[in-house]
Scaffold this motif. Structure first.
Motif, PDB file in Angstrom:
ATOM      1  N   ALA A 357       0.813  -1.213   0.000  1.00 44.63           N
ATOM      2  CA  ALA A 357       0.000   0.000   0.000  1.00 44.63           C
ATOM      3  C   ALA A 357       0.845   1.260   0.000  1.00 44.63           C
ATOM      4  O   ALA A 357       0.554   2.220  -0.719  1.00 44.63           O
ATOM      5  CB  ALA A 357      -0.931  -0.004   1.210  1.00 44.63           C
ATOM      6  N   ASP A 358       1.904   1.308   0.787  1.00 45.38           N
ATOM      7  CA  ASP A 358       2.630   2.555   1.004  1.00 45.38           C
ATOM      8  C   ASP A 358       3.987   2.614   0.314  1.00 45.38           C
ATOM      9  O   ASP A 358       4.745   3.563   0.518  1.00 45.38           O
ATOM     10  CB  ASP A 358       2.814   2.786   2.507  1.00 45.38           C
ATOM     11  CG  ASP A 358       1.478   2.910   3.226  1.00 45.38           C
ATOM     12  OD1 ASP A 358       0.565   3.528   2.650  1.00 45.38           O
ATOM     13  OD2 ASP A 358       1.347   2.383   4.344  1.00 45.38           O
ATOM     14  N   SER A 404      -3.219  -6.454   1.536  1.00 42.56           N
ATOM     15  CA  SER A 404      -3.862  -5.387   2.317  1.00 42.56           C
ATOM     16  C   SER A 404      -5.124  -5.841   3.043  1.00 42.56           C
ATOM     17  O   SER A 404      -5.861  -5.008   3.573  1.00 42.56           O
ATOM     18  CB  SER A 404      -4.202  -4.199   1.407  1.00 42.56           C
ATOM     19  OG  SER A 404      -3.035  -3.513   1.026  1.00 42.56           O
ATOM     20  N   THR A 583      -9.731  -1.803   4.650  1.00 36.43           N
ATOM     21  CA  THR A 583      -8.399  -1.573   4.111  1.00 36.43           C
ATOM     22  C   THR A 583      -8.385  -1.635   2.582  1.00 36.43           C
ATOM     23  O   THR A 583      -7.824  -0.763   1.915  1.00 36.43           O
ATOM     24  CB  THR A 583      -7.403  -2.587   4.685  1.00 36.43           C
ATOM     25  OG1 THR A 583      -7.965  -3.903   4.614  1.00 36.43           O
ATOM     26  CG2 THR A 583      -7.097  -2.278   6.128  1.00 36.43           C
ATOM     27  N   ARG A 587      -8.228   1.775   0.366  1.00 40.49           N
ATOM     28  CA  ARG A 587      -6.944   1.889  -0.322  1.00 40.49           C
ATOM     29  C   ARG A 587      -7.147   2.205  -1.807  1.00 40.49           C
ATOM     30  O   ARG A 587      -6.441   3.047  -2.372  1.00 40.49           O
ATOM     31  CB  ARG A 587      -6.157   0.589  -0.163  1.00 40.49           C
ATOM     32  CG  ARG A 587      -4.887   0.571  -1.003  1.00 40.49           C
ATOM     33  CD  ARG A 587      -4.098  -0.712  -0.875  1.00 40.49           C
ATOM     34  NE  ARG A 587      -3.039  -0.759  -1.877  1.00 40.49           N
ATOM     35  CZ  ARG A 587      -2.155  -1.724  -1.997  1.00 40.49           C
ATOM     36  NH1 ARG A 587      -2.185  -2.758  -1.177  1.00 40.49           N
ATOM     37  NH2 ARG A 587      -1.233  -1.676  -2.941  1.00 40.49           N
ATOM     38  N   GLU A 591      -5.626   5.546  -3.483  1.00 37.79           N
ATOM     39  CA  GLU A 591      -4.598   5.446  -4.527  1.00 37.79           C
ATOM     40  C   GLU A 591      -5.021   6.111  -5.829  1.00 37.79           C
ATOM     41  O   GLU A 591      -4.168   6.442  -6.649  1.00 37.79           O
ATOM     42  CB  GLU A 591      -4.245   3.979  -4.768  1.00 37.79           C
ATOM     43  CG  GLU A 591      -3.476   3.364  -3.606  1.00 37.79           C
ATOM     44  CD  GLU A 591      -3.093   1.915  -3.831  1.00 37.79           C
ATOM     45  OE1 GLU A 591      -2.204   1.424  -3.112  1.00 37.79           O
ATOM     46  OE2 GLU A 591      -3.682   1.273  -4.723  1.00 37.79           O
TER      47      GLU A 591
END
Length: 838
Positions: A357-358, A404, A583, A587, A591
């Protein structure tokens, strides 16, 4: 490439791990046209020392889910093409009536998910195929003739050879010491032989996954665990056997054992011992590997006591004794070799796939066994190259394996190791789908938890939340409502309170805890443009209106079905389900949000609590409490208001997943206890019942409302899932081109409601729908329950479009019996929506 060759200083893609998963990913990336790929591994190529190196290679294709079964079937086909697979068949035996019934259901799930040729064997038929088995010990077996053994090292080497032909480079004895991340993007892989700058990195390191997570500050909930494998000396019963011709694989899950032939010798694999967890930090790096003094870093010294003594907390028999009971010839055998070989478990037993994710450009493919290795490589390669997970180019639902999916508590060692040990203990156990974990419970509790406990709530674990499924206090209403009995397996972990709550909400009013629902707040000048781009319906409506929409990927596969409430020109809340929705779905929104500051995305997964009030008397209960007028004119269906319930600030949505008049009410969590008290008190004169999620599920099934993860998944587009009404092709959104193509070509399969003809009959999801004439498998049941209002068992199933016409006679196979059923129009309950609109 040889070990001594200088490694490159840059690559488009670096794959870390040259076991069968890493090599499969590299091979599939090469097939998709990637040329600038480098694969590195700390061990020698291709017997690198990970789980691939010692895996016995058993490929039993019928897995516990559609995803795992599809990946296993693809792996078998791929490795057979690579001449690294031996088809010998596989038999799972039952020594108890419960297991025998389970194998009947397992065979049917296999049929549902494309496994052909599976059959049930009598004890004598099992012994005919595996003569050393004592037929007196077993009730029967499930046999799949296309199961077999994969030579994982050979498969990895062959896939690497083919990838090399397309330009992929492989480097062994190259230890990764760090991952460089800058500005949220992966920049390089640092090794003991130099630095490789990279645009993308795929970590296929399996048991070492958490160490790489530590390098980039990402929690990887995975724990290595050792199990035992032994090979006997020559058995008289196998004298003269050829290594080229193998008996079927054998699995004795009642005793946590499996077996395979090695010529005249016999291999025994055992999970029949206590969990043997390993810290990955103890087995990574050249110095650690030297200290171990073992052939592979994924091995531990064989511990004889775990084979000869009963250390498994759920068994009453040691592995050796259980093995000899099934295969008596092992009693006099010597075991010439034995290992404690490592693999790994996640808290839910599923793989870890997908992008971080990051950290842009950082990918994972972990917790995968040889059985699914070829399929996992295909999925992650398509995902990296095409932007969506595909299996052999076809849409696939990889949601349950998504990196995730985990909630924040899963990053803790206590949770990961505790649930990992549980997964190990239960891997071969007969676990009912409704059976709940005992450890690591009570982590997330709604503000209503104390009162629910007083009411006898049966709590299920969902993403750490304690979710009431039914309330024992409602069993007192069984004199008022008739609830049919269920057969043995379907009766376990179930209560007639579900049927009571279902009928009570139809007759009067119920209240259900909806705290696990997630509100994703999207605000700012660019909010409308963002949501128009992400959702299939036109959400540019006036403030106060609600829209139902799908959120799709580029293939048109459904990532989520959501309700969207607009509260101002620049402020929306997207409501989605619980569990991993918080999540995964948030997400996806984050994004795709622009970087220019025009949009803010806030996930309200724990800061909100919610109560649904549904039923004919819902308005009577709520009207005296809330400031907003609740008449149809003042508060019409599919609208939202921000108001007060007495002194409590609430957001109210006029909709009902139960298909009745109703509202969902959300409030900041600290107001929750009071919110429950006031609604419960006001509802007393109307006979309000606390309603669990089991009844909410069966009421929604009657109404034909879809359930994410069952009826709607990325494997299907909105037209196939029957929610094409939520697609507005006048807007531009992710997946539109795929849906235009689907609309023009027409659908080949679709979901359809089916009712069982036999009064009181009920089946379960995952079972095949058959043509009553020839027995051909038409499709599979995605969701099933009993419809207490229509008084019939209901199954929603994906069928060929030609077989989904109302009135079509079909059969559903359950525990080797065929139940007559009929395809119906939907919805089965309140087709004119009179209940919801009153």
């Amino acid at each position: 490439m040889s070990t001594g060759t200088t490694i490159p200083d840059s690559a488009g893609t670096v794959v870390v791990g040259a076991g069968c998963v890493g090599c499969s990913a590299a091979y599939h990336l090469a097939r998709l046209g990637r040329e600038d790929v480098v694969v590195v591994d700390q061990g020698p190529l291709f017997e690198t020392g990970g789980s691939t190196s010692h895996a016995p290679g058993l490929v039993f294709q019928t897995g516990g889910s559609r995803l795992m079964t599809r990946m296993a079937s693809y792996t078998r086909e791929l490795y057979a093409d690579l001449e690294s697979f031996r088809t010998c068949g596989g038999i799972e035996v039952a020594s108890t009536d419960d297991r025998w019934d389970f194998l009947k259901r397992k065979r049917e799930r296999g049929q549902s998910h494309g496994i052909e040729g599976g059959e049930l064997l009598s004890p004598a038929e099992v012994a005919d195929r595996v003569p050393q088995v004592d037929p007196e010990v077993v009730r029967g077996g499930y046999y799949v003739p296309t199961d077999g053994t994969a030579h994982a090292v050979d498969a990895a080497a062959t896939m690497a050879e083919r990838a090399r032909a397309a330009g992929t480079e492989f480097y062994g004895e190259t230890t990764v010491t760090d991952l460089e991340v800058e500005d949220g993007e992966i920049r390089a892989v640092v090794t003991d032989r130099g630095r490789i700058a990279a645009d993308e990195v795929l970590l296929a390191t399996n048991i070492w996954g958490p160490l790489f997570g530590d390098m980039v500050d990402v929690d990887i909930p995975l724990v290595p665990c050792a199990h035992q494998y032994l090979v006997s000396d020559d058995l008289d019963e196998l004298a003269g056997a050829s290594r080229e011709i193998e008996q079927p694989l054998l699995r004795h899950q009642d005793r946590s054992l499996y077996f395979r032939q090695h010529g005249e010798r016999y291999g025994v694999g055992s999970y029949n011992h206590e969990p043997l967890l390993v810290d990955p930090a103890d087995i990574y790096g050249p110095e650690k590997l030297e200290d171990l003094g073992l052939e592979y870093p994924s091995l531990r010294e064989f511990t004889a006591e775990h084979f000869s003594e009963n250390t498994h907390p759920d068994h009453e028999q040691a592995a050796h004794d259980a093995a000899c009971e099934l295969v008596p010839s092992l009693r006099d055998a010597e075991f010439e070799s034995g290992i404690n070989g490592m693999f790994c478990f996640t808290p839910d037993g599923m793989p870890i796939l997908g992008p971080t994710a990051d950290v842009d450009g950082l990918w994972w493919a972990l917790a995968i066994w040889v059985t699914q290795s070829g399929g996992a490589g295909s999925i992650v390669a398509h995902w990296m190259e095409d932007g969506v997970p595909r299996l052999d180019g076809e849409r696939v639902d990889a949601t349950r394996a998504h990196v995730s999916r985990f909630q924040p508590h899963a990053g803790s060692r206590e949770y990961t190791w505790g649930r990992g040990a549980q997964q190990y203990r239960e891997i071969y156990q007969l676990i009912h789908p409704r059976e709940q974990p005992q450890g690591q419970r009570g982590l997330r509790r709604s503000p209503f938890y104390g009162r629910q406990d007083e009411l006898g709530a049966e709590f299920y674990d969902s993403g750490g939340w304690e979710m009431p499924q039914w309330y024992e206090t409602n069993e007192s209403l069984l004199e008022e409502y008739d609830v049919p009995d269920r057969p043995d397996w379907l009766d376990r972990g179930w209560s007639k309170a579900q049927g009571v709550e279902h009928q009570a909400v139809r007759a009067r009013v119920g209240m259900v805890d909806m705290t696990t629902y997630t509100g994703i707040e999207v605000t700012g000048d660019g909010a409308t443009d963002l949501l128009q781009r992400l959702l299939t319906n036109d959400i540019d409506v006036s403030p106060g209106r609600i829209r139902y929409a799908a959120m799709c990927n580029e293939d048109g596969g459904i990532l989520a079905d959501v309700t969207v409430a607009r509260f101002a020109a620049d402020r929306y809340t997207v409501f989605t389900g619980g569990g991993p929705s918080a999540t995964l779905h948030s997400r996806w929104v984050r994004e795709h949000a622009p970087d220019d500051g025009s949009v803010s995305v806030t996930t309200r997964d724990s800061s909100l609590c919610g109560i649904g009030v549904f039923g004919p008397d819902a308005r009577n209960v709520l009207a005296p409490l809330v400031e907003a007028a609740l008449s149809n004119d003042a508060f019409p269906f599919y609208t939202a208001r921000e108001t007060f319930l007495e002194s409590l600030p609430v957001t109210m949505l006029r909709l009902s997943y139960a298909g009745e008049l109703g509202w969902e009410l959300y409030a900041p969590t600290e107001y929750g206890a009071r919110l429950w008290e006031r609604i419960e008190d006001a509802g007393e004169e109307y006979g309000i019942v606390p309603m669990g999620w089991a009844a909410l599920g069966s009421t929604s099934l009657e109404k034909g409302f879809r359930l994410w993860g069952s009826d709607v998944t990325p494997e299907y587009d909105p037209y196939e899932a029957g929610i094409g009404f939520a697609v507005d092709l006048e807007t531009d959104f992710v997946g539109k081109e795929a849906l235009l193509e689907a609309r023009d070509e027409g659908i080949d399969r679709t979901i359809a409601p089916i009712t069982l003809d036999e009064p009181g009959a009920v089946v379960d999801a995952g079972h095949p729908v058959l043509d009553p004439d020839g027995g051909e498998v038409l499709g599979y049941v995605s969701r099933a329950d009993y419809g207490y209002t229509i008084d019939a068992g209901i199954a929603y199933a994906y069928l060929p479009a030609a077989d989904a016409e109302p009135g079509r006679d079909v059969e559903i196979s359950y525990e080797n019996e065929r139940h007559a059923a009929t395809v119906r129009d939907e919805p089965l309950f309140d087709p004119d929506r009179e209940k919801m609109l009153r």
